[in-house]
Scaffold this motif. Structure first.
Motif, PDB file in Angstrom:
ATOM      1  N   VAL A 165       8.135  -2.821   2.865  1.00 25.58           N
ATOM      2  CA  VAL A 165       7.277  -3.800   2.511  1.00 25.58           C
ATOM      3  C   VAL A 165       7.290  -5.072   3.293  1.00 25.58           C
ATOM      4  CG1 VAL A 165       6.541  -5.055   0.530  1.00 25.58           C
ATOM      5  CG2 VAL A 165       7.240  -2.748  -0.041  1.00 25.58           C
ATOM      6  N   LYS A 166       6.284  -5.566   3.844  1.00 25.47           N
ATOM      7  CA  LYS A 166       6.202  -6.697   4.559  1.00 25.47           C
ATOM      8  C   LYS A 166       5.419  -7.789   3.698  1.00 25.47           C
ATOM      9  CE  LYS A 166       4.618  -8.769   8.769  1.00 25.47           C
ATOM     10  NZ  LYS A 166       3.780  -9.057  10.189  1.00 25.47           N
ATOM     11  N   CYS A 167       5.984  -9.041   3.553  1.00 28.78           N
ATOM     12  CA  CYS A 167       5.656 -10.052   2.678  1.00 28.78           C
ATOM     13  C   CYS A 167       5.514 -11.360   3.575  1.00 28.78           C
ATOM     14  CB  CYS A 167       6.419 -10.360   1.301  1.00 28.78           C
ATOM     15  SG  CYS A 167       6.744  -8.911   0.318  1.00 28.78           S
ATOM     16  N   GLU A 168       4.610 -12.167   3.494  1.00 28.20           N
ATOM     17  CA  GLU A 168       4.224 -13.331   4.134  1.00 28.20           C
ATOM     18  C   GLU A 168       5.215 -14.547   3.711  1.00 28.20           C
ATOM     19  OE1 GLU A 168       2.128 -13.685   6.485  1.00 28.20           O
ATOM     20  OE2 GLU A 168       1.425 -11.929   6.432  1.00 28.20           O
ATOM     21  N   ILE A 169       5.527 -14.573   2.447  1.00 24.64           N
ATOM     22  CA  ILE A 169       6.432 -15.895   1.958  1.00 24.64           C
ATOM     23  C   ILE A 169       7.736 -15.345   1.186  1.00 24.64           C
ATOM     24  CG2 ILE A 169       6.302 -17.878   0.669  1.00 24.64           C
ATOM     25  CD1 ILE A 169       4.761 -18.049   3.252  1.00 24.64           C
ATOM     26  N   GLU A 170       8.768 -16.193   1.412  1.00 27.00           N
ATOM     27  CA  GLU A 170       9.777 -15.844   0.345  1.00 27.00           C
ATOM     28  C   GLU A 170      10.326 -17.236  -0.052  1.00 27.00           C
ATOM     29  OE1 GLU A 170      14.552 -14.597   0.379  1.00 27.00           O
ATOM     30  OE2 GLU A 170      13.205 -13.903   2.197  1.00 27.00           O
TER      31      GLU A 170
ATOM     32  N   PRO B 149      -2.917 -12.751   3.200  1.00 21.68           N
ATOM     33  CA  PRO B 149      -3.908 -11.693   3.454  1.00 21.68           C
ATOM     34  C   PRO B 149      -3.489 -10.546   2.394  1.00 21.68           C
ATOM     35  CG  PRO B 149      -2.461 -12.347   5.574  1.00 21.68           C
ATOM     36  CD  PRO B 149      -2.072 -13.203   4.193  1.00 21.68           C
ATOM     37  N   PHE B 150      -2.395 -10.419   1.652  1.00 22.21           N
ATOM     38  CA  PHE B 150      -2.314  -9.786   0.537  1.00 22.21           C
ATOM     39  C   PHE B 150      -2.238 -10.111  -0.817  1.00 22.21           C
ATOM     40  CE2 PHE B 150      -1.058  -7.441   4.633  1.00 22.21           C
ATOM     41  CZ  PHE B 150      -1.943  -6.533   4.501  1.00 22.21           C
ATOM     42  N   ASN B 151      -2.477  -9.549  -1.776  1.00 19.89           N
ATOM     43  CA  ASN B 151      -2.414 -10.551  -3.076  1.00 19.89           C
ATOM     44  C   ASN B 151      -1.329  -9.772  -4.018  1.00 19.89           C
ATOM     45  OD1 ASN B 151      -4.751 -11.854  -2.503  1.00 19.89           O
ATOM     46  ND2 ASN B 151      -5.965 -10.362  -3.458  1.00 19.89           N
ATOM     47  N   ASN B 152      -0.475  -8.953  -3.483  1.00 13.46           N
ATOM     48  CA  ASN B 152       0.688  -8.554  -4.451  1.00 13.46           C
ATOM     49  C   ASN B 152       1.966  -9.361  -3.942  1.00 13.46           C
ATOM     50  OD1 ASN B 152      -0.551  -6.070  -5.558  1.00 13.46           O
ATOM     51  ND2 ASN B 152      -0.503  -5.071  -4.009  1.00 13.46           N
ATOM     52  N   SER B 153       2.532  -9.588  -5.141  1.00 15.80           N
ATOM     53  CA  SER B 153       3.887 -10.431  -4.983  1.00 15.80           C
ATOM     54  C   SER B 153       4.947  -9.500  -5.942  1.00 15.80           C
ATOM     55  CB  SER B 153       3.683 -11.467  -5.634  1.00 15.80           C
ATOM     56  OG  SER B 153       2.626 -12.451  -4.826  1.00 15.80           O
ATOM     57  N   TYR B 154       6.254  -9.963  -5.539  1.00 14.43           N
ATOM     58  CA  TYR B 154       7.409  -9.489  -6.635  1.00 14.43           C
ATOM     59  C   TYR B 154       8.461 -10.316  -6.728  1.00 14.43           C
ATOM     60  CZ  TYR B 154      10.124  -7.610  -2.421  1.00 14.43           C
ATOM     61  OH  TYR B 154      10.877  -7.427  -1.425  1.00 14.43           O
ATOM     62  N   TYR B 155       9.394 -10.250  -7.347  1.00 10.82           N
ATOM     63  CA  TYR B 155      10.519 -10.957  -7.490  1.00 10.82           C
ATOM     64  C   TYR B 155      11.760 -10.124  -7.592  1.00 10.82           C
ATOM     65  CZ  TYR B 155      10.506  -9.689 -12.534  1.00 10.82           C
ATOM     66  OH  TYR B 155      10.689  -8.811 -14.012  1.00 10.82           O
ATOM     67  N   LEU B 156      13.021 -10.893  -7.264  1.00  6.43           N
ATOM     68  CA  LEU B 156      14.186 -10.134  -7.541  1.00  6.43           C
ATOM     69  C   LEU B 156      15.179 -11.190  -8.042  1.00  6.43           C
ATOM     70  CD1 LEU B 156      14.721  -8.472  -3.860  1.00  6.43           C
ATOM     71  CD2 LEU B 156      14.108  -7.335  -6.118  1.00  6.43           C
ATOM     72  N   ILE B 157      16.022 -10.713  -8.933  1.00  7.88           N
ATOM     73  CA  ILE B 157      16.877 -11.721  -9.615  1.00  7.88           C
ATOM     74  C   ILE B 157      18.227 -11.672  -8.776  1.00  7.88           C
ATOM     75  CG2 ILE B 157      18.221 -11.941 -11.480  1.00  7.88           C
ATOM     76  CD1 ILE B 157      16.398 -10.109 -13.249  1.00  7.88           C
TER      77      ILE B 157
ATOM     78  N   SER C 169       0.670  -1.155   0.046  1.00  9.39           N
ATOM     79  CA  SER C 169      -0.124  -0.054   0.066  1.00  9.39           C
ATOM     80  C   SER C 169       0.984   1.097  -0.029  1.00  9.39           C
ATOM     81  CB  SER C 169      -1.039   0.004   1.187  1.00  9.39           C
ATOM     82  OG  SER C 169      -0.154  -0.081   2.466  1.00  9.39           O
ATOM     83  N   THR C 170       2.169   1.148   0.482  1.00  6.00           N
ATOM     84  CA  THR C 170       2.772   2.376   0.565  1.00  6.00           C
ATOM     85  C   THR C 170       3.849   2.678  -0.654  1.00  6.00           C
ATOM     86  OG1 THR C 170       4.730   0.967   1.495  1.00  6.00           O
ATOM     87  CG2 THR C 170       3.174   2.270   3.245  1.00  6.00           C
ATOM     88  N   ILE C 171       3.555   1.714  -1.452  1.00 12.40           N
ATOM     89  CA  ILE C 171       4.549   1.633  -2.809  1.00 12.40           C
ATOM     90  C   ILE C 171       3.687   2.088  -3.958  1.00 12.40           C
ATOM     91  CG2 ILE C 171       5.882   0.317  -4.558  1.00 12.40           C
ATOM     92  CD1 ILE C 171       7.348   0.060  -1.925  1.00 12.40           C
ATOM     93  N   THR C 172       3.897   3.356  -4.479  1.00 13.39           N
ATOM     94  CA  THR C 172       3.192   3.778  -5.803  1.00 13.39           C
ATOM     95  C   THR C 172       4.167   4.659  -6.534  1.00 13.39           C
ATOM     96  OG1 THR C 172       2.379   5.571  -4.501  1.00 13.39           O
ATOM     97  CG2 THR C 172       0.795   3.639  -4.825  1.00 13.39           C
TER      98      THR C 172
END
Length: 273
Positions: A188-193, A168-176, A151-154
């Motif tokens: 940003v807080k993510c549930e799973i890595e 809880p949240f549907n956004n995801s991202y990846y890093l190489i 929510s804080t990233i735009t």
């Protein structure tokens, strides 16, 4: 006294009767040495190959199809799913894209990430054992984060994507590559890595074009394979025997017909399923 002279016809009849009697007598006393016939040894089921999809003539150490599971180590069992070969490694299923038995190389991709960037299997891929190992010259890691509060990233960066996996949240991202300290993602807080291996060549394309995320995963990654039982199996193959695997003793065995035999070809017990 004059000898009795028999007519030529009578002589011929007596001669035929003699040979007929001799043949009839010997038929009641069979010669054991000439009548004992050794049964022909059946062809070992572990000598045959199998096919799945475009892969043909698959043999040791792989099993599947008409090649029973006891014909190789369980780690190399291939399931043919909709004409696509799959291996299970460390509890995860992988689709086999390429198989090179000469150089003992596989190209794999996670089955749960085939045609999808979302998965509910959040295990990190670890392929390093006595059977399989990454090809470090070809592969690198891709880090994927699921269930992120963005929510804080735009606006959203190009490496963000939506993914509904019951978090809880549907956004995801990846890093190489390895996960850096990213100031943008710091809040940003993510549930799973989770980490997924990809080809270095695919990573280079992805770095130049962030929209190729799915394509980069589906190109797969390279794995070298080996079997610790190759030396024993070479002895079987040298004797034109079928090489298999005894799961009870966890060792390679030779198959002579439908029986396990030693490496000299001497049978000693039947197949144990």
């Amino acid at each position: 006294m004059y000898p009795i002279l028999l007519s030529p016809i009578l002589n011929l009849l007596l001669l035929l009767f003699f040979f007929y009697s001799l043949d009839a007598t010997t038929s009641f006393w069979p010669n054991k040495e000439t009548h004992e016939i050794q049964p022909k040894e059946t062809h070992s089921v572990c000598s045959q190959t199998f096919a799945c999809g475009r892969f043909e003539n698959l043999s040791y150490p792989f099993t599947g199809g008409a090649r029973p599971a006891h014909c190789g180590p369980p780690e190399f069992h291939i399931s043919c799913v909709d004409d696509s070969p799959e291996l299970t490694i460390m509890s995860l299923r992988y689709r086999v894209l390429e198989l090179d038995p000469v150089h003992k190389n596989l190209r794999l991709v996670r089955s749960d990430l085939w045609n999808s960037t979302c998965t509910d299997k959040f295990a990190n891929v670890t392929i390093k054992s006595e059977f399989f190992a990454y090809n470090e010259n070809d592969d690198m890691e891709l880090s994927i984060f699921y269930g992120c509060n963005s929510s804080t990233i735009t606006p959203k960066p190009e490496n963000w994507f939506p993914c509904n996996v019951n978090l809880p949240f549907n956004n995801s991202y990846y890093l190489i590559g390895t996960v850096p300290i990213d100031p943008i993602m710091g809040g940003v807080k993510c549930e799973i890595e989770t980490t997924v291996p990809i080809l270095k060549t695919a990573a280079a394309k992805l770095g130049a074009n962030r929209s190729l995320f799915q394509e980069a995963i589906m190109e797969g990654f390279n794995v070298n394979y080996s079997s610790p039982y190759d030396v024993e199996c070479a002895k079987c193959l040298h004797l034109k025997r079928g090489c298999g695997f005894d799961s009870h003793s966890s060792r390679a065995v030779c198959f002579c017909g439908d029986r396990v035999c030693d490496f000299s070809g001497t049978k000693f017990h039947s197949i144990r399923p």
